[in-house]
Motif scaffolding. Structure first.
Motif, PDB file in Angstrom:
ATOM      1  N   ARG A  43      -3.485   4.668   7.377  1.00 31.72           N
ATOM      2  CA  ARG A  43      -3.214   3.337   6.702  1.00 31.72           C
ATOM      3  C   ARG A  43      -1.619   3.138   6.354  1.00 31.72           C
ATOM      4  O   ARG A  43      -0.852   4.220   6.216  1.00 31.72           O
ATOM      5  N   ILE A  89      -3.027  -3.108  -0.160  1.00 30.39           N
ATOM      6  CA  ILE A  89      -3.712  -2.183  -0.549  1.00 30.39           C
ATOM      7  C   ILE A  89      -4.550  -2.740  -2.032  1.00 30.39           C
ATOM      8  O   ILE A  89      -5.658  -2.456  -2.076  1.00 30.39           O
ATOM      9  N   GLY A 110      -7.053  -5.373  -0.808  1.00 23.53           N
ATOM     10  CA  GLY A 110      -8.172  -4.653  -0.257  1.00 23.53           C
ATOM     11  C   GLY A 110      -9.208  -4.298  -1.346  1.00 23.53           C
ATOM     12  O   GLY A 110     -10.576  -4.409  -1.366  1.00 23.53           O
ATOM     13  N   LEU A 111      -8.806  -3.950  -2.624  1.00 22.72           N
ATOM     14  CA  LEU A 111      -9.758  -3.765  -3.733  1.00 22.72           C
ATOM     15  C   LEU A 111     -10.443  -5.174  -4.106  1.00 22.72           C
ATOM     16  O   LEU A 111     -11.454  -5.089  -4.892  1.00 22.72           O
ATOM     17  N   ARG A 140     -16.485  -3.400   0.050  1.00 17.17           N
ATOM     18  CA  ARG A 140     -15.516  -2.400  -0.593  1.00 17.17           C
ATOM     19  C   ARG A 140     -15.816  -0.813  -0.452  1.00 17.17           C
ATOM     20  O   ARG A 140     -16.106  -0.096  -1.229  1.00 17.17           O
ATOM     21  N   ASP A 186     -13.737   1.069   1.136  1.00 14.18           N
ATOM     22  CA  ASP A 186     -12.666   2.173   1.088  1.00 14.18           C
ATOM     23  C   ASP A 186     -11.836   2.122  -0.072  1.00 14.18           C
ATOM     24  O   ASP A 186     -10.650   2.045  -0.089  1.00 14.18           O
ATOM     25  N   TRP A 214      -9.353   5.860  -1.649  1.00 17.03           N
ATOM     26  CA  TRP A 214      -7.901   5.841  -1.445  1.00 17.03           C
ATOM     27  C   TRP A 214      -6.860   4.849  -1.912  1.00 17.03           C
ATOM     28  O   TRP A 214      -5.957   5.047  -2.566  1.00 17.03           O
ATOM     29  N   ARG A 215      -7.662   3.575  -2.083  1.00 22.36           N
ATOM     30  CA  ARG A 215      -6.857   2.623  -2.614  1.00 22.36           C
ATOM     31  C   ARG A 215      -6.498   2.901  -4.076  1.00 22.36           C
ATOM     32  O   ARG A 215      -5.279   2.622  -4.490  1.00 22.36           O
TER      33      ARG A 215
END
Length: 144
Positions: A33, A40, A43-44, A49, A51, A54-55
């Protein structure tokens, strides 16, 4: 124009840059990534959702590091000379800009340039030029 030599810390700045670069390298090597903060966080907020772990971990570390530094007697003391309205508007404009640019200074400036991406070089140069112009207008034309 005066240079603030009291807060000129090239050694600490170099150490911070090396740590940021190492953290970005670790993320791309072990997780595949890019350490772009706006991507990041964005992406949340988007679906699906799948992943999130890790975010959330990355952002927790980003927010937690200054808190941890404070616990060890080295508190971060930002000096922000703006009100909440200006901060919120600036945050919105930065967020909007990162969506149009496909990333922010961390993604383009730290990761993209190190990968030799031309668009990251152009984006980072644009970010820097815009910052210089903003400071010039605010300090010399408006007088803030």
């Amino acid at each position: 124009m005066l240079m603030d030599l009291e807060n000129f810390t090239p050694g600490l700045s170099l150490a911070g840059g090396l740590i940021i670069g190492a953290a970005a390298a670790v993320l791309v090597l072990f997780n595949g990534r890019i350490a772009g903060i706006s991507g990041i966080l964005g992406g949340l907020l988007s679906l699906p959702r799948n992943d999130m772990a890790w975010r959330i971990t990355f952002l927790t570390g980003l927010v937690g590091a200054p808190i941890l530094a404070s616990a060890f007697g080295n508190p971060a003391t930002p000096d922000i000379q703006a009100g909440w309205g200006e901060i919120l508007i600036a945050g919105f404009v930065v967020g909007l800009g990162t969506r149009y640019a496909g990333g922010c200074t961390s993604g383009h400036g730290v990761c993209g340039i190190s990968r030799g991406a031309t668009r990251s070089l152009i984006a980072t140069a644009t970010f820097m030029a815009t910052g210089f112009a903003t400071v010039f207008v605010q300090r010399h034309l408006i007088g803030g």
